[in-house]
Design an enzyme around this catalytic site. Structure first.
Site, PDB file in Angstrom:
ATOM      1  N   ARG A  14      48.223  87.355  19.480  1.00  9.68           N
ATOM      2  CA  ARG A  14      48.972  88.602  19.711  1.00  9.68           C
ATOM      3  C   ARG A  14      48.112  89.869  19.680  1.00  9.68           C
ATOM      4  NH1 ARG A  14      53.419  87.692  15.371  1.00  9.68           N
ATOM      5  NH2 ARG A  14      51.945  86.101  14.693  1.00  9.68           N
ATOM      6  N   TYR A 383       9.297 116.291  24.811  1.00 10.18           N
ATOM      7  CA  TYR A 383       9.125 114.974  25.419  1.00 10.18           C
ATOM      8  C   TYR A 383       8.433 115.107  26.757  1.00 10.18           C
ATOM      9  CZ  TYR A 383      10.704 110.292  26.889  1.00 10.18           C
ATOM     10  OH  TYR A 383      10.776 108.988  27.297  1.00 10.18           O
TER      11      TYR A 383
END
Ligand code: UD1
Ligand code: CA
Length: 453
Positions: A14, A383
């Site tokens: 269920r 970066y």
């Protein structure tokens, strides 16, 4: 000696899920993990988890010290499930049987139950329900429990009984070793019922002593998503109540979620719709505005986190102000009195005492000294596509708005950076650095004209 058996083989049809039921979560943690945590609190000798549906996944998720897995390849009933661990049971141990989909059981309740076990008695956790529909009924004669009868096997008269079997029981190992092999599946569901043990105990002159949980939620199982949501709210309310007892002001305990451990000092306030995950520690007089998500962070005294901020693995000293709409990513450390304003993202950064990054900036892989002022729209370009580099900004630096700091770069104490600069070289103390194209003036400039119709 205590052996714990946790039934976790069921599919949970269920739930309508590809995932085994016991791995669905309550407060961010698998149902069965709640049960395992309680088991550890009881100092169990061994924890045996009976797995079936999605066994591999369940084992992967639960593997840990003191935990053994036992396969029940076909689910032929609760009695059949416990039969699978028989070879592993110690005759002298108390065996406590728990359910992987009943997550809110309390340690104290279990302790109490285990005390009922002896050579001549077993313990059964029962509760009286307004509506006992679906549960096994506790049948008594002169107060003594004589049997459990499943709903589908009940007579008209037995259906009226309101005391039900929670499923949780504690039995001497040697008794299980005697009784379990004798179970039959001769009943309405054709299953091997664990509950048939009760009549066997009676026949063997072993008394069945019952105890009760502190409330119904402790023994509520989850079969579908509605019940999951219902238990989630019950559990969150319990956590909220505990925090309020400890002195936390909550603007609305119904709009609060703790998925981990929240520790609070005195006079903290949490506004609505906040989520706390992992381990979060608040000092004294901390204010958390509406809609914040805070994970694995430490926030010291008098600090204010304004609405809609997200913090993860952040450490904030006293008197800081963060947000609204700030995002502090892992490794963000703020010294006393630092300020992070709206639409600012930080990551792996140390912000010195009283320094401010108040508007629209990204500051990552950086160290800021004390008394630094970072203007709106400042970016640390950390970066290069492969490696991360560091930006160091010393004490009393003033970073003009819309500055790009191309790391690695070090800005010396007292430096002033002109607005709109792209900084690629380090500075020396007390310099003004300007790194933007010079403004030109062209007189009498004719703007292009749209052709006339
Ligand atoms: C069981 C009890 C019932 C009690 C109720 C409380 C029996 C026969 N009945 O009924 O008296 O009132 O719990 O909720 O014990 N499971 C397995 N393997 C199996 C069968 C079940 O691991 O072969 C697990 C299920 O996944 C579930 C739990 O055991 O987590 C209970 O099984 P379920 O079939 O739901 O028992 P109930 O019919 O609810
Ligand atoms: Ca059932």
């Amino acid at each position: 000696m205590l052996d714990i058996v946790i039934l976790a083989a069921g599919k949970g049809t269920r739930m309508r899920s590809a995932k085994p039921k016991v791995l669905h979560t309550l407060a961010g943690k698998a149902f069965v993990s709640h049960v395992i945590d309680r088991s550890h609190e009881l100092d169990a000798n061994g924890i045996k988890v009976i797995v079936g549906h999605g066994a591999e996944l369940v084992e992967q998720r639960l593997a840990g010290p003191g935990i053994e897995f036992v396969q029940q390849t076909e689910q032929l009933g609760t009695g059949h499930a416990v039969q699978q661990v028989l070879p592993l049971l110690n005759a002298e141990a108390t065996v406590l049987i728990l359910y992987g989909d009943v997550p809110l059981i309390k340690t104290e309740t279990l302790r109490h139950l285990c005390k009922k076990v002896s050579e001549s008695s077993m313990g059964l956790l029962t509760i009286e329900l307004e509506n006992p529909m679906g549960y096994g009924r506790i049948v008594r004669e002169d107060d003594a429990v004589t049997a459990i009868v499943e709903q589908k096997d009940c007579s008209e008269e037995q259906l009226l009984i309101r005391e039900i079997n929670t499923g949780v029981m504690a039995v001497k190992g040697k008794h299980l070793l005697q009784w379990l092999p004798a179970l039959s599946n001769n009943n309405a569901q054709g299953e091997y019922y664990l509950t048939d043990l009760i009549a066997m105990a009676r026949a063997a002159g072993i008394t069945v002593e019952t105890t009760q949980p502190t409330g119904e939620s402790e023994v509520m199982g989850v079969n579908n998503r509605q019940q999951q949501a219902e238990l989630e709210r019950i559990y969150q309310r319990e956590i909220a109540d505990q925090l309020m007892v400890e002195g936390l002001t909550m603007m609305d305990p119904a709009r609060f979620d703790c998925r981990g451990n929240l520790q609070v000092g005195s006079d903290c306030v949490v506004d609505v719709n906040c989520i706390f995950e992992g381990k979060v520690v608040l000092g004294n007089n901390v204010y958390i505005g509406a809609n914040c998500t805070i994970k694995d962070s430490v926030i010291a005294d008098n600090t204010e986190i304004k609405a809609n901020s997200v913090l993860e693995e952040a450490e904030l000293e006293a008197d800081c102000v963060v947000g609204p709409y700030a995002r502090l990513r892992p490794g963000s450390k703020l010294a006393q009195g630092a300020k992070i304003g709206n639409f600012v993202e930080t990551k792996k950064v140390q912000i010195g005492k009283g320094s401010k990054v108040n508007h629209l900036s990204y500051v990552g892989d950086a160290e800021l000294g004390e008394g630094v002022n970072v203007g709106a729209g400042t970016i640390t370009c950390n970066y290069d596509g492969v490696n991360k580099h560091k930006t160091i900004i010393s004490d009393d630096v003033f970073v003009g708005s819309n500055t790009a700091l191309v790391a690695p770069v070090t800005i010396a104490q007292g430096t002033t950076i002109a607005a709109g600069s792209t900084i690629t070289h380090s500075s020396e103390k007390n310099q003004l650095i300007v790194a933007r194209s010079k403004q030109r003036h062209i007189n009498g400039w004719q703007r292009p004209q749209k052709p006339k119709k």
